[in-house]
Enzyme design. Structure first.
Site, PDB file in Angstrom:
ATOM      1  N   GLU A   1     -11.713  -0.526 -15.710  1.00 42.84           N
ATOM      2  CA  GLU A   1     -10.381  -0.186 -16.214  1.00 42.84           C
ATOM      3  C   GLU A   1     -10.378  -0.148 -17.744  1.00 42.84           C
ATOM      4  O   GLU A   1      -9.807   0.762 -18.352  1.00 42.84           O
ATOM      5  CB  GLU A   1      -9.354  -1.190 -15.683  1.00 42.84           C
ATOM      6  CG  GLU A   1      -9.117  -0.980 -14.186  1.00 42.84           C
ATOM      7  CD  GLU A   1      -8.328  -2.075 -13.488  1.00 42.84           C
ATOM      8  OE1 GLU A   1      -8.015  -1.889 -12.305  1.00 42.84           O
ATOM      9  OE2 GLU A   1      -8.032  -3.117 -14.106  1.00 42.84           O
ATOM     10  N   GLN A   3      -3.827 -11.108  -4.881  1.00 45.56           N
ATOM     11  CA  GLN A   3      -3.246 -11.120  -3.522  1.00 45.56           C
ATOM     12  C   GLN A   3      -3.658 -12.376  -2.746  1.00 45.56           C
ATOM     13  O   GLN A   3      -2.877 -12.887  -1.945  1.00 45.56           O
ATOM     14  CB  GLN A   3      -3.594  -9.858  -2.753  1.00 45.56           C
ATOM     15  CG  GLN A   3      -5.054  -9.522  -2.705  1.00 45.56           C
ATOM     16  CD  GLN A   3      -5.337  -8.374  -1.731  1.00 45.56           C
ATOM     17  OE1 GLN A   3      -4.680  -8.262  -0.708  1.00 45.56           O
ATOM     18  NE2 GLN A   3      -6.309  -7.550  -2.046  1.00 45.56           N
TER      19      GLN A   3
HETATM   20  C1  FAD Z   1      -8.006  -8.719 -16.634  1.00 44.99           C
HETATM   21  C2  FAD Z   1      -7.798  -9.080 -15.189  1.00 44.99           C
HETATM   22  C3  FAD Z   1      -7.492  -8.084 -14.273  1.00 44.99           C
HETATM   23  C4  FAD Z   1      -7.279  -8.405 -12.933  1.00 44.99           C
HETATM   24  N1  FAD Z   1      -6.956  -7.404 -12.067  1.00 44.99           N
HETATM   25  C5  FAD Z   1      -6.680  -7.713 -10.783  1.00 44.99           C
HETATM   26  C6  FAD Z   1      -6.265  -6.701  -9.864  1.00 44.99           C
HETATM   27  O1  FAD Z   1      -6.174  -5.535 -10.231  1.00 44.99           O
HETATM   28  N2  FAD Z   1      -5.969  -7.076  -8.601  1.00 44.99           N
HETATM   29  C7  FAD Z   1      -6.059  -8.374  -8.182  1.00 44.99           C
HETATM   30  O2  FAD Z   1      -5.760  -8.664  -7.019  1.00 44.99           O
HETATM   31  N3  FAD Z   1      -6.464  -9.340  -9.013  1.00 44.99           N
HETATM   32  C8  FAD Z   1      -6.773  -9.043 -10.301  1.00 44.99           C
HETATM   33  N4  FAD Z   1      -7.178 -10.028 -11.159  1.00 44.99           N
HETATM   34  C9  FAD Z   1      -7.360 -11.400 -10.655  1.00 44.99           C
HETATM   35  C10 FAD Z   1      -6.032 -12.137 -10.584  1.00 44.99           C
HETATM   36  O3  FAD Z   1      -5.295 -11.948 -11.757  1.00 44.99           O
HETATM   37  C11 FAD Z   1      -6.323 -13.610 -10.343  1.00 44.99           C
HETATM   38  O4  FAD Z   1      -7.045 -13.726  -9.144  1.00 44.99           O
HETATM   39  C12 FAD Z   1      -5.044 -14.410 -10.229  1.00 44.99           C
HETATM   40  O5  FAD Z   1      -4.341 -14.343 -11.442  1.00 44.99           O
HETATM   41  C13 FAD Z   1      -5.357 -15.850  -9.889  1.00 44.99           C
HETATM   42  O6  FAD Z   1      -4.190 -16.599  -9.909  1.00 44.99           O
HETATM   43  P1  FAD Z   1      -4.232 -18.141 -10.306  1.00 44.99           P
HETATM   44  O7  FAD Z   1      -2.830 -18.600 -10.264  1.00 44.99           O
HETATM   45  O8  FAD Z   1      -5.268 -18.811  -9.503  1.00 44.99           O
HETATM   46  O9  FAD Z   1      -4.721 -18.166 -11.800  1.00 44.99           O
HETATM   47  P2  FAD Z   1      -3.932 -17.662 -13.127  1.00 44.99           P
HETATM   48  O10 FAD Z   1      -3.151 -16.423 -12.843  1.00 44.99           O
HETATM   49  O11 FAD Z   1      -4.970 -17.608 -14.181  1.00 44.99           O
HETATM   50  O12 FAD Z   1      -2.894 -18.812 -13.406  1.00 44.99           O
HETATM   51  C14 FAD Z   1      -3.283 -20.091 -13.787  1.00 44.99           C
HETATM   52  C15 FAD Z   1      -2.137 -20.743 -14.529  1.00 44.99           C
HETATM   53  O13 FAD Z   1      -2.469 -22.105 -14.748  1.00 44.99           O
HETATM   54  C16 FAD Z   1      -2.172 -22.462 -16.085  1.00 44.99           C
HETATM   55  N5  FAD Z   1      -3.090 -23.524 -16.471  1.00 44.99           N
HETATM   56  C17 FAD Z   1      -4.442 -23.496 -16.496  1.00 44.99           C
HETATM   57  N6  FAD Z   1      -4.942 -24.697 -16.873  1.00 44.99           N
HETATM   58  C18 FAD Z   1      -3.878 -25.493 -17.097  1.00 44.99           C
HETATM   59  C19 FAD Z   1      -3.748 -26.859 -17.500  1.00 44.99           C
HETATM   60  N7  FAD Z   1      -4.812 -27.629 -17.770  1.00 44.99           N
HETATM   61  N8  FAD Z   1      -2.511 -27.370 -17.642  1.00 44.99           N
HETATM   62  C20 FAD Z   1      -1.407 -26.603 -17.391  1.00 44.99           C
HETATM   63  N9  FAD Z   1      -1.484 -25.319 -16.999  1.00 44.99           N
HETATM   64  C21 FAD Z   1      -2.703 -24.772 -16.841  1.00 44.99           C
HETATM   65  C22 FAD Z   1      -2.397 -21.171 -16.869  1.00 44.99           C
HETATM   66  O14 FAD Z   1      -1.683 -21.195 -18.093  1.00 44.99           O
HETATM   67  C23 FAD Z   1      -1.881 -20.122 -15.888  1.00 44.99           C
HETATM   68  O15 FAD Z   1      -0.509 -19.860 -16.048  1.00 44.99           O
HETATM   69  C24 FAD Z   1      -7.397  -9.746 -12.508  1.00 44.99           C
HETATM   70  C25 FAD Z   1      -7.723 -10.743 -13.429  1.00 44.99           C
HETATM   71  C26 FAD Z   1      -7.918 -10.414 -14.760  1.00 44.99           C
HETATM   72  C27 FAD Z   1      -8.249 -11.500 -15.751  1.00 44.99           C
END
Ligand code: FAD
Length: 423
Positions: free
Chosen positions: A177, A323
């Site tokens: 992308e 997802q």
């Molecule tokens: C550039 C990019 C493109 C992507 N494109 C896609 C896509 O097209 N389709 C798809 O399905 N997936 C995509 N993904 C993957 C998807 O975004 C992730 O799988 C998803 O965001 C995971 O969710 P999460 O809540 O586990 O982590 P995150 O979304 O990273 O959320 C974690 C949260 O925890 C908080 N946090 C972390 N550590 C601490 C701490 N110590 N104390 C307090 N808060 C904390 C962070 O601030 C954040 O808000 C992409 C990822 C990236 C980086």
């Protein structure tokens, strides 16, 4: 999942307001008898799948992020705290925040996601930023736009060529992308605006160690993506493991490539949840969880999203996708509600694959959903509708749709200001 019925309010502490943390909080809703505290070190929920559009000047930061407090404003039993968790005491059931402060919990949900991994070379981070946060996107946007400005005033052909070389490491969806969007910027949006350079002559290199890009997709879609990138002017270099990155550029498979802009999209490492909990993780730092997302051997602690490791029906680990995180959050919200309020034992979590998507450029994308494969404009249209639908907040959906329509019709980019400060 342990069963218990309590008389006082049951306190659920959720760490992380990503897709999963937020969905868990929304699932617990305003349930009487449950009190929720969501802690995040950022004040906003970030829609990471569109972050590359901020990094390449299509969208502005505010259009892919929403204050967590505002999303949860109607959940009156939920308190949002801006703070960073630095330790957990599972025996004493407390969470410690950086800068002081402790939170006692009855149930702990860790949804802290992942960060970049430079495969044992943290020194590369300085020269090759990854894309994970709004700050990362701003930094990349600044260096991409600045590279064209530097090329316009370069004193030698060699320097001009270095400024106009963009190397993207990693041929997964993010790398594809980014490469497509930078090529679009150079070959469409900036054309005719410079006098000493032709932006369309920029070299955009997508460097991948493996034999093909978009490895999780079927081979036919990978080769379509490669051809579509080539049409946009991207040079795809497969089978080229990166050996070094420094201020001059990249060395891959012995070849030294002089590049002013290097972007990292190759590896991820889970947040340190495993270390906090004192439990085993895999090499990527993910915490192994039970089918109900509970951490084995720890009562009342759940880990989900990118920080967790759970096998799917095919016995392979579920991928780090929005997802997966979203569905796990929705599941856990429901499961905890039933367990805390009615002592119910939830069924195991089951992931329903809603398709793999990657966009390459204007009118070009790939979609794989079970046996259905789409490419070209139909895939692009599917991708666009799905992403607008998944964005949080009506205002963002409307603005992003209008921005895309304008960019699609005019081939221009709406967010090209380089701020005077370093942000
Ligand atoms: C550039 C990019 C493109 C992507 N494109 C896609 C896509 O097209 N389709 C798809 O399905 N997936 C995509 N993904 C993957 C998807 O975004 C992730 O799988 C998803 O965001 C995971 O969710 P999460 O809540 O586990 O982590 P995150 O979304 O990273 O959320 C974690 C949260 O925890 C908080 N946090 C972390 N550590 C601490 C701490 N110590 N104390 C307090 N808060 C904390 C962070 O601030 C954040 O808000 C992409 C990822 C990236 C980086």
């Amino acid at each position: 999942m342990a069963s218990e019925v309590v008389n006082r309010d049951h306190h659920v502490v959720i760490v992380g307001g990503g897709f999963d943390g937020l969905a868990t909080a929304q699932g617990l809703g305003n349930a009487p008898g449950i009190r929720v505290t969501l802690v995040d070190r950022r004040n906003h929920h970030l829609f990471q799948p569109l972050l590359y559009q901020v990094a390449t000047a299509v969208l502005s930061p505010g259009e892919v992020a929403q204050p967590i407090r505002s999303i949860l404003r109607k959940h009156r039993r939920t308190t949002v705290l801006l703070g960073e968790v630095r330790a957990v005491d599972p025996a004493g059931r407390t969470v410690t925040l950086t800068g002081g402060g402790e939170l006692a919990y009855d149930t702990l949900v860790i949804a802290t996601g992942a960060t970049h991994s430079y495969f044992g070379h943290p020194e590369w981070a300085k020269f090759a930023p990854g894309l994970k946060t709004l700050d990362d996107a701003r930094r990349i946007r600044r260096s991409v736009l600045q590279a064209f400005e530097d090329a316009e005033r370069a004193l030698s052909e060699e320097e001009r060529r270095r400024c106009l070389t963009f190397a993207i490491i990693g041929g997964g969806p993010t790398g594809v992308e980014m490469a497509g969007a930078i090529a679009g910027l150079a070959r469409q949006a900036l054309v005719g605006e410079f006098r000493n350079i032709r932006p369309e002559e920029a070299r955009v290199l997508l460097i991948e160690a493996g034999p093909r890009i978009l490895a999780p997709f079927p081979e036919t879609l990978s080769s379509y993506a490669e051809r579509a990138l080539a049409r946009l002017g991207v040079t795809v270099m497969t089978g080229r493991p990166v050996e070094n990155i420094d201020a001059d550029g990249v060395t891959a498979a012995g070849e030294v490539i002089s590049a002013a802009t290097v972007i990292w999209g190759a590896g991820v490492q889970a947040s340190p949840a495993g270390r906090w909990l004192g439990v085993e993780t895999d090499r990527a730092g993910r915490v192994r969880v039970e089918p109900d997302l509970a951490v084995e051997g720890l009562a009342h602690v759940y880990v989900l999203g990118d920080a967790s490791l759970l096998a799917g029906e095919d016995r392979r680990p579920l991928p780090g996708l929005a997802q997966v995180a979203q569905q796990q959050g929705e599941y856990l919200g429901r499961a905890l509600r039933g367990q805390i309020l009615r002592a119910e034992t939830p069924p195991p979590f089951k992931f329903r694959n809603r398709g793999n998507l990657a966009v390459i450029g204007r009118k070009a994308a790939v979609v794989q959903w079970d046996s259905v494969q789409l490419k070209g404009f139909p895939a692009f249209a599917f991708w666009a509708v799905a992403h607008v639908y998944l964005l949080v907040g009506f205002q963002n959906r409307l603005i992003v749709s209008l921005r895309w329509l304008w960019a699609y019709l005019t081939k221009r980019r709406g967010s090209r200001i380089i701020p005077e400060s370093s942000s």
